[in-house]
Scaffold this motif. Sequence first.
Motif, PDB file in Angstrom:
ATOM      1  N   LYS A  17       0.829  -1.212   0.000  1.00  0.00           N
ATOM      2  CA  LYS A  17       0.000   0.000   0.000  1.00  0.00           C
ATOM      3  C   LYS A  17       0.859   1.256   0.000  1.00  0.00           C
ATOM      4  N   VAL A  18       1.944   1.260   0.779  1.00  0.00           N
ATOM      5  CA  VAL A  18       2.855   2.404   0.791  1.00  0.00           C
ATOM      6  C   VAL A  18       3.488   2.569  -0.589  1.00  0.00           C
ATOM      7  N   PHE A  70       1.879   2.925  -8.617  1.00  0.00           N
ATOM      8  CA  PHE A  70       0.989   1.762  -8.707  1.00  0.00           C
ATOM      9  C   PHE A  70       1.634   0.665  -9.547  1.00  0.00           C
ATOM     10  N   SER A  71       2.258   1.045 -10.634  1.00  0.00           N
ATOM     11  CA  SER A  71       2.893   0.074 -11.521  1.00  0.00           C
ATOM     12  C   SER A  71       3.988  -0.703 -10.795  1.00  0.00           C
ATOM     13  N   ARG A 104      -5.782  -1.807  -5.832  1.00  0.00           N
ATOM     14  CA  ARG A 104      -6.806  -1.103  -6.612  1.00  0.00           C
ATOM     15  C   ARG A 104      -6.128  -0.007  -7.417  1.00  0.00           C
ATOM     16  N   SER A 105      -6.346  -0.041  -8.724  1.00  0.00           N
ATOM     17  CA  SER A 105      -5.716   0.982  -9.562  1.00  0.00           C
ATOM     18  C   SER A 105      -6.383   2.329  -9.308  1.00  0.00           C
ATOM     19  N   PRO A 106      -5.593   3.382  -9.281  1.00  0.00           N
ATOM     20  CA  PRO A 106      -6.169   4.715  -9.064  1.00  0.00           C
ATOM     21  C   PRO A 106      -7.019   5.132 -10.256  1.00  0.00           C
ATOM     22  N   ALA A 107      -8.068   5.868  -9.983  1.00  0.00           N
ATOM     23  CA  ALA A 107      -8.934   6.358 -11.058  1.00  0.00           C
ATOM     24  C   ALA A 107      -8.146   7.347 -11.909  1.00  0.00           C
TER      25      ALA A 107
END
Length: 181
Positions: free
Chosen positions: A20-21, A27-28, A62-65
Motif C-alpha cells: 500500500k505504501v 501503482f505500476s 486497486r488501480s487509481p482512477a
Amino acid sequence: MFEGLTLREIGVARCDQYLKVLANRSFSRAKHVRVELRLALELAVRHVVLPRNPMAHVSPLRSPASMPNALTATEVNAVRAAVASWEMGGSCSGPRPDGQLGAIIELMLGASARVGEVLAIRRRDVDVTSTTRSIRIAGTIVSLHGEPTKRQDHPKTVKSVRTVAIPSLTAEAVRRRLARL
C-alpha cells in the motif's frame, strides 16, 4: 521494510502495508513487487521454510482512477497533416499508402472508437443517409495466437456496444472507406 526480518516474520500484514505504501508512490511498481514477493515467498513454501505464502491473503491492489486524455485541436491537426504527407508519398518509411489510413483515423476521431472497432465496421453498421448520421460499434478485429486475424461479433466489453452520432467529416470518411471496400 523487511530489512532485519526472518522469512517467518514476514506476514500478511507487513506485506499488505508495504504494498500500500509502495502503491501510493507508484501503482505500476507496486504491481510488479507484488508478483515478485508472491514468487519469492512461494519458493520459501516449496522449500518448507514457510508453512504458507502470506501473499495469498494480501488484499488486491486497486488501480487509481484516471481521467482519459483527449487530443488538443493542434495535436489532431498535426496527426492529420502527418497522415496526409505520408499518403502523398512524403515519407519513404513504412508500407506504401493505400488511401485508407486517413479515413480510419477520421473514423477513430469522429466516433471515439478503437482501431479494431473501426476496422470491424460493416456496411450495415453505418447510417449516413439520415439527418443524424451514425455508426453502430458492434465488433472488433482480433488476432488470436496461431489463427488468422478475424472480425469478432462484439467489441472489447459488453458496454462497448454502442451507436454513435458522427460529424459530417467522419461521415465522408466512412463513405470513402466503404467505397474502397
